[in-house]
Design a protein around this motif. Structure first.
Motif, PDB file in Angstrom:
ATOM      1  N   THR A 273       0.481 -11.585  15.658  1.00 50.48           N
ATOM      2  CA  THR A 273      -0.192 -10.303  15.361  1.00 50.48           C
ATOM      3  C   THR A 273       0.483  -9.168  16.102  1.00 50.48           C
ATOM      4  O   THR A 273       0.949  -9.329  17.229  1.00 50.48           O
ATOM      5  N   ASP A 274       0.506  -7.997  15.452  1.00 56.09           N
ATOM      6  CA  ASP A 274       1.112  -6.809  16.039  1.00 56.09           C
ATOM      7  C   ASP A 274       0.005  -5.998  16.707  1.00 56.09           C
ATOM      8  O   ASP A 274      -0.946  -5.579  16.043  1.00 56.09           O
ATOM      9  N   ASP A 275       0.104  -5.798  18.020  1.00 53.81           N
ATOM     10  CA  ASP A 275      -0.946  -5.095  18.746  1.00 53.81           C
ATOM     11  C   ASP A 275      -0.706  -3.590  18.825  1.00 53.81           C
ATOM     12  O   ASP A 275      -1.425  -2.886  19.519  1.00 53.81           O
ATOM     13  N   SER A 276       0.320  -3.090  18.107  1.00 55.79           N
ATOM     14  CA  SER A 276       0.617  -1.654  18.174  1.00 55.79           C
ATOM     15  C   SER A 276      -0.408  -0.871  17.351  1.00 55.79           C
ATOM     16  O   SER A 276      -1.249  -1.436  16.664  1.00 55.79           O
ATOM     17  N   ASN A 277      -0.262   0.469  17.374  1.00 55.08           N
ATOM     18  CA  ASN A 277      -1.185   1.342  16.672  1.00 55.08           C
ATOM     19  C   ASN A 277      -1.060   1.142  15.163  1.00 55.08           C
ATOM     20  O   ASN A 277       0.038   1.278  14.608  1.00 55.08           O
ATOM     21  N   PRO A 278      -2.156   0.843  14.435  1.00 55.89           N
ATOM     22  CA  PRO A 278      -2.050   0.601  12.981  1.00 55.89           C
ATOM     23  C   PRO A 278      -1.596   1.838  12.216  1.00 55.89           C
ATOM     24  O   PRO A 278      -0.899   1.729  11.215  1.00 55.89           O
ATOM     25  N   ARG A 279      -1.958   3.057  12.696  1.00 52.27           N
ATOM     26  CA  ARG A 279      -1.552   4.278  11.981  1.00 52.27           C
ATOM     27  C   ARG A 279      -0.037   4.430  12.008  1.00 52.27           C
ATOM     28  O   ARG A 279       0.596   4.730  10.992  1.00 52.27           O
ATOM     29  N   GLU A 280       0.515   4.173  13.173  1.00 51.29           N
ATOM     30  CA  GLU A 280       1.985   4.275  13.302  1.00 51.29           C
ATOM     31  C   GLU A 280       2.672   3.210  12.449  1.00 51.29           C
ATOM     32  O   GLU A 280       3.726   3.450  11.852  1.00 51.29           O
ATOM     33  N   ALA A 281       2.082   2.029  12.382  1.00 50.71           N
ATOM     34  CA  ALA A 281       2.682   0.937  11.596  1.00 50.71           C
ATOM     35  C   ALA A 281       2.737   1.308  10.114  1.00 50.71           C
ATOM     36  O   ALA A 281       3.693   0.976   9.405  1.00 50.71           O
ATOM     37  N   ILE A 282       1.717   2.045   9.632  1.00 46.06           N
ATOM     38  CA  ILE A 282       1.709   2.446   8.212  1.00 46.06           C
ATOM     39  C   ILE A 282       2.688   3.597   7.988  1.00 46.06           C
ATOM     40  O   ILE A 282       3.452   3.609   7.017  1.00 46.06           O
ATOM     41  N   LEU A 283       2.654   4.600   8.914  1.00 52.08           N
ATOM     42  CA  LEU A 283       3.508   5.775   8.733  1.00 52.08           C
ATOM     43  C   LEU A 283       4.998   5.435   8.863  1.00 52.08           C
ATOM     44  O   LEU A 283       5.853   6.228   8.476  1.00 52.08           O
TER      45      LEU A 283
END
Length: 626
Positions: free
Chosen positions: A597-607
């Motif tokens: 699992t990726d624990d980074s910010n989901p908004r950044e992952a989409i953008l």
């Protein structure tokens, strides 16, 4: 042989001690004691009489000394009081004489009106020397006519205060909550003695609660579903408390005994017959029911088939009598509630057209009293109840009102209260044991506040008091006259009991003082026990007496109480394989289950993909191009 030995012993005189001990005749040389029982009883009686005489003499001496001391004090004031009083003067002079005589000779009997005043205070029937305690109560000069004891004054003040303020009679200082279930408690019943409570609800369950047998955990001792999948509408104990009437959503009322076992079930009528008089029982859903207050075998039910029927417990094949409520046009109208008067001579029914109709129990054709517009037409009158004096009828309407009526002047109500919402067809009302207060509950929608219990003064219908019960509707209420406790059934499956430790008797007071029973240790089934009654003794297992003892035995058994080995962490050792070995396959298996699992910010992952989506639209943009 025995007799010859005795004769020889008598001839020879005292036998040789050694020989006598050897032969077992060592007692022959002594004479037996003789007991004169009558003389012993006589001696005992004389001793008892002598002792009791001494005790009585000592008591008499104490009394004389005490009275002499007490009468010396009034002697000093007698001359003053004698001159001021004309009527009682003679009695005081007599007392002076009595006092002077008692000073001269204390052993003489006291003369004068002192004993007379004592006896008059006690009452002519009682003896002055009855009791030591009584002698201590009326010593000294007689009390003035207007004087009262301070304790009596306090008691009278309390009772006067209660009479002037009826709120103090409401027993609501303490409460207990019985958890019936999660659905509406639609029926409550208490036996005449107040020992057992029954609750019924929309979950089809009937639960039995025994106040004397419960501890502080407040658990029901029995739960059953007497009418399968029908909501319970009404529960009531008979006047003797030995049987229970169960009215549910089907067409057949049931009678259970105190322990919940069926006694009788009413017959179902023939639904294809038009004239309800010719059917033997109800043909549609029941609405309400109650017992006759005097005749313990008779009860009453009303139904959606438009009839009110009386039944006998001993005859389940056919109703006893039938009453048919009629509208103004003479058409059939459905009764939603029914009740007997307190003397059992009248039968009242509240109907869906808003009318209240009352019949003589012995004359079923025409109503004796009726009020056509008692409540709004088309609403369910949910309760009718007579006051304890039998003069007043209270009705709880589905039009959010509570009214009381004098049935002799049935045209308009004596008083009415409005703004009491009711969403249930069994919301009821009841009178307090002293007949001065009327109680009813209100309904609320989910999340719409708290359901309340309102108390109204019967004479003026002024709202005396209200209790916030819970955050759900208050459906049932019951004020038991013997216990002086209020039971409440609510819309969220609770049955609450309000009581006062001083004013209330027994009931909830019995169970709150008992500590909770300790829960037993988890008695797991250690080993299945196979019962083989005809096995040979060598193969028969010893019978298990209790699981606790078996658990203790198993703890001592090294095989059964062996702790399993924990899993090996890291490389294997002791002949056991580790969690993953050194081979490639075990390494792959280990890494398959790794958390990716990726624990980074989901908004950044989409953008991150926004620029690519703009330059090379593939999914959404082509669909909306045209």
């Amino acid at each position: 042989f025995f007799s010859s030995l005795v004769a020889d012993a008598e001839m020879l005189g005292t036998p040789d001690p050694e020989l006598a001990a050897t032969m077992g005749f060592s007692g022959f040389g002594k004479k037996a004691r003789t007991f004169d029982l009558e003389a012993m009883f006589e001696q005992t009686r004389r001793t008892a009489v002598e002792r009791s005489r001494k005790v009585l003499e000592a008591r008499e001496r104490e009394k004389e000394d005490q009275t002499e001391k007490d009468f010396r004090i009034p002697c000093t004031d007698s001359s003053v009081s004698a001159s001021s009083a004309t009527g009682p003067g003679s009695t005081l002079t007599e007392r002076e004489a009595g006092c002077s005589e008692s000073e001269d000779d204390s052993n003489e009997a006291l003369s004068g009106p002192s004993m007379q005043s004592q006896s008059s205070a006690k009452g002519p029937a009682e003896d002055t020397d009855d009791d030591d305690d009584d002698d201590g109560e009326f010593i000294g000069p007689p009390l003035p006519p207007g004087f009262k004891d301070s304790d009596d004054d306090n008691d009278n003040d309390d009772t006067e205060e209660e009479d002037s303020n009826p709120v103090k009679k409401i027993p609501d200082s303490h409460e207990i909550t019985l958890q019936h279930g999660t659905k509406t408690v639609s029926a409550l019943g208490l036996d005449p003695s107040g020992a057992r409570l029954i609750t019924g609800g929309y979950d089809y369950d009937v639960k039995f609660w025994d106040f004397a047998g419960m501890d502080a955990s407040l658990q029901a001792f029995r739960s059953l579903q007497p009418c399968e999948c029908h909501q319970i509408k009404s529960l009531q104990y008979s006047s003797t408390g030995d049987v229970i009437l169960v009215v549910s959503g089907n067409s057949q009322a049931k009678v259970l005994d105190r322990d919940g076992f069926p006694v009788m079930e009413c017959i179902k009528g023939d639904q294809y017959i038009v004239d309800m008089t010719n059917t033997k029982g109800h043909t549609a859903m029941l609405n309400s029911g109650c017992w006759h207050p005097k005749i313990k075998e008779e009860f009453l039910t009303c139904s959606n088939d438009g009839t009110v029927r009386t039944w006998d417990v001993n005859n389940e094949k056919k109703h006893k009598s039938i009453f048919k409520p009629r509208s103004v046009q003479g058409k059939r109208v459905i009764p939603t509630t029914c009740t007997y008067s307190r003397d059992g001579k009248l039968i009242a029914a509240g109907c869906q057209d808003g009318s209240i109709q009352i019949w003589d129990r012995n004359m079923s054709v025409h109503t004796k009293f009726h009020c056509r517009q008692a409540h709004a037409s088309g609403t369910d009158t949910s309760c009718l109840t007579f006051s304890y004096d039998g003069m007043v009828l209270a009705s709880r309407g589905g039009d959010d009102t509570l009214k009381i009526w004098d049935i002799r002047q049935f045209k308009k109500p004596l008083n009415s209260a409005e703004g009491l919402p009711s969403f249930f067809p069994m919301t009821d009302c009841c009178f307090s044991p002293d007949d001065k207060i009327l109680v009813t509950g209100t309904s609320v929608k989910k999340g719409g506040g708290s359901g309340k219990l309102f108390f109204f003064y019967r004479e003026t219908f002024q709202k005396l008091y209200e209790i916030e019960v819970t955050d759900a509707s208050v459906v049932r209420c019951l004020w038991h006259p013997k216990l002086n406790q209020i039971m409440v059934g609510t819309g969220n499956g609770l049955a609450k009991v309000y009581y006062d430790p001083v004013k209330s008797q027994r009931g909830a007071k019995l169970c709150v003082v008992k500590t909770k029973r300790k829960e037993r240790q988890a008695e797991t089934l250690t080993q299945d026990y196979i019962i083989t009654p005809h096995a040979l003794p060598m193969f028969r297992e010893p019978r298990q007496r209790s699981t606790r003892k078996q658990l203790e035995k198993d703890r001592l058994d090294p095989m059964k109480s062996h702790k399993p080995e924990p899993p090996v962490a890291g490389a294997g050792r002791g002949g056991r394989v580790g969690t993953h070995g050194v081979t490639l396959s075990s390494y792959i298996v280990k890494n398959i289950a790794l958390d990716k699992t990726d624990d980074s910010n989901p908004r950044e992952a989409i953008l991150r993909h926004a620029k690519e989506a703009e330059e090379n639209p593939y999914w959404v943009a082509p669909a909306y191009a045209k």
